[in-house]
Design a protein around this motif. Structure first.
Motif, PDB file in Angstrom:
ATOM      1  N   VAL A 110      89.689  30.247  57.945  1.00  0.00           N
ATOM      2  CA  VAL A 110      88.430  29.898  58.630  1.00  0.00           C
ATOM      3  C   VAL A 110      88.409  30.511  60.022  1.00  0.00           C
ATOM      4  CG1 VAL A 110      87.058  27.991  59.574  1.00  0.00           C
ATOM      5  CG2 VAL A 110      88.025  27.816  57.270  1.00  0.00           C
ATOM      6  N   ARG A 111      89.539  30.469  60.709  1.00  0.00           N
ATOM      7  CA  ARG A 111      89.602  31.051  62.058  1.00  0.00           C
ATOM      8  C   ARG A 111      89.389  32.571  61.999  1.00  0.00           C
ATOM      9  NH1 ARG A 111      94.123  29.063  63.482  1.00  0.00           N
ATOM     10  NH2 ARG A 111      95.428  30.822  62.905  1.00  0.00           N
ATOM     11  N   THR A 112      89.976  33.225  61.021  1.00  0.00           N
ATOM     12  CA  THR A 112      89.866  34.685  60.909  1.00  0.00           C
ATOM     13  C   THR A 112      88.468  35.121  60.472  1.00  0.00           C
ATOM     14  OG1 THR A 112      92.207  34.848  60.357  1.00  0.00           O
ATOM     15  CG2 THR A 112      90.818  36.726  59.762  1.00  0.00           C
ATOM     16  N   LEU A 113      87.940  34.496  59.439  1.00  0.00           N
ATOM     17  CA  LEU A 113      86.642  34.897  58.887  1.00  0.00           C
ATOM     18  C   LEU A 113      85.470  34.253  59.611  1.00  0.00           C
ATOM     19  CD1 LEU A 113      87.510  34.660  55.104  1.00  0.00           C
ATOM     20  CD2 LEU A 113      87.323  36.736  56.484  1.00  0.00           C
ATOM     21  N   GLY A 114      85.698  33.095  60.154  1.00  0.00           N
ATOM     22  CA  GLY A 114      84.631  32.328  60.778  1.00  0.00           C
ATOM     23  C   GLY A 114      84.050  31.337  59.797  1.00  0.00           C
ATOM     24  N   VAL A 174      84.501  23.417  54.460  1.00  0.00           N
ATOM     25  CA  VAL A 174      84.885  24.176  55.655  1.00  0.00           C
ATOM     26  C   VAL A 174      85.041  23.239  56.849  1.00  0.00           C
ATOM     27  CG1 VAL A 174      84.140  25.964  57.281  1.00  0.00           C
ATOM     28  CG2 VAL A 174      83.948  26.359  54.818  1.00  0.00           C
ATOM     29  N   ALA A 175      84.165  22.257  56.965  1.00  0.00           N
ATOM     30  CA  ALA A 175      84.274  21.302  58.068  1.00  0.00           C
ATOM     31  C   ALA A 175      85.565  20.496  57.971  1.00  0.00           C
ATOM     32  CB  ALA A 175      83.067  20.371  58.091  1.00  0.00           C
ATOM     33  N   SER A 176      85.984  20.168  56.749  1.00  0.00           N
ATOM     34  CA  SER A 176      87.222  19.401  56.610  1.00  0.00           C
ATOM     35  C   SER A 176      88.422  20.243  57.026  1.00  0.00           C
ATOM     36  CB  SER A 176      87.388  18.870  55.190  1.00  0.00           C
ATOM     37  OG  SER A 176      87.644  19.909  54.286  1.00  0.00           O
ATOM     38  N   VAL A 177      88.399  21.518  56.731  1.00  0.00           N
ATOM     39  CA  VAL A 177      89.470  22.413  57.175  1.00  0.00           C
ATOM     40  C   VAL A 177      89.418  22.552  58.687  1.00  0.00           C
ATOM     41  CG1 VAL A 177      90.238  24.818  57.169  1.00  0.00           C
ATOM     42  CG2 VAL A 177      89.662  23.691  55.025  1.00  0.00           C
ATOM     43  N   GLN A 182      91.424  21.224  64.127  1.00  0.00           N
ATOM     44  CA  GLN A 182      91.193  20.649  65.451  1.00  0.00           C
ATOM     45  C   GLN A 182      92.205  19.544  65.734  1.00  0.00           C
ATOM     46  OE1 GLN A 182      89.236  21.770  67.731  1.00  0.00           O
ATOM     47  NE2 GLN A 182      87.986  23.170  66.547  1.00  0.00           N
ATOM     48  N   GLY A 183      92.513  18.746  64.715  1.00  0.00           N
ATOM     49  CA  GLY A 183      93.467  17.662  64.893  1.00  0.00           C
ATOM     50  C   GLY A 183      94.885  18.144  65.129  1.00  0.00           C
TER      51      GLY A 183
END
Length: 185
Positions: A110-114, A174-177, A182-183
């Motif tokens: 998610v961080r890499t692709l957005g 995606v939000a759960s990832v 974030q946690g």
């Protein structure tokens, strides 16, 4: 118990509505086991089993013809479950392979692709599977029985509901990832 119920409903659907309904319920039963293998014991597994059983049985007893909008609600919900399964498969594939030989976490992807690209990818996969279902419905209408309802309005409505369900499930996945990432900070 739900998977056993799914197995028992296969012949019941055949008795109520004929062999095409039994075949559809057999697909439901297969979907229940797919949920078990890929997401066993999770909220996705339990929710998916209930939704698949409800969708299949509603078809067998003709509820979609009697309750306006039920077909669209079930399309959105079941496509959400299917998109959730796609997310589980992607997560598993990421963990098995990485760019450098090591696993890639979903958070890294998610961080890499957005998040937008990840949501679009998952939603596209879920919606594409909805398209496959609609093609199968069309084929069944023309080659098996005209009782399988198809038509421009039905297909467009189903695909729109599939898109809504897929996007919703993709955003949740995606939000759960993202929230796990974030946690961890």
């Amino acid at each position: 118990m739900l998977r056993l119920l799914g197995l028992l409903i296969v012949p019941a659907a055949g008795a109520v509505a004929g062999w095409p309904s039994a075949a559809a319920m057999f697909l439901v039963f297969g979907g229940q086991w797919l949920l078990r293998w890929l997401a066993g014991g999770s909220l996705l597994d339990w929710t998916g089993q209930v939704l698949l059983l409800a969708a299949g049985w509603a078809s067998a007893i003709g509820l979609y013809h009697r309750i306006e909008g039920l077909d669209l609600v079930m399309h959105a919900a079941v496509t959400g479950v299917v998109t959730g399964l796609v997310a589980v498969v992607v997560r598993s594939a990421l963990r098995r392979r990485g760019r450098t030989g090591g696993p890639v976490t979903p958070a890294e992807a998610v961080r890499t692709l957005g998040p937008v690209i990840c949501v679009l990818g998952l939603a596209a996969a879920g919606t594409a599977l909805g398209v496959v279902w609609e093609v199968a419905e069309w084929w069944g209408h023309h080659e098996v029985t005209e009782e399988i309802g198809v038509g421009y309005d039905d297909t467009l409505g189903d695909l729109t509901a599939d898109l809504v369900g897929a996007v919703t499930a993709a955003v949740v996945a995606v939000a759960s990832v993202h929230s796990v990432r974030q946690g961890a900070r």
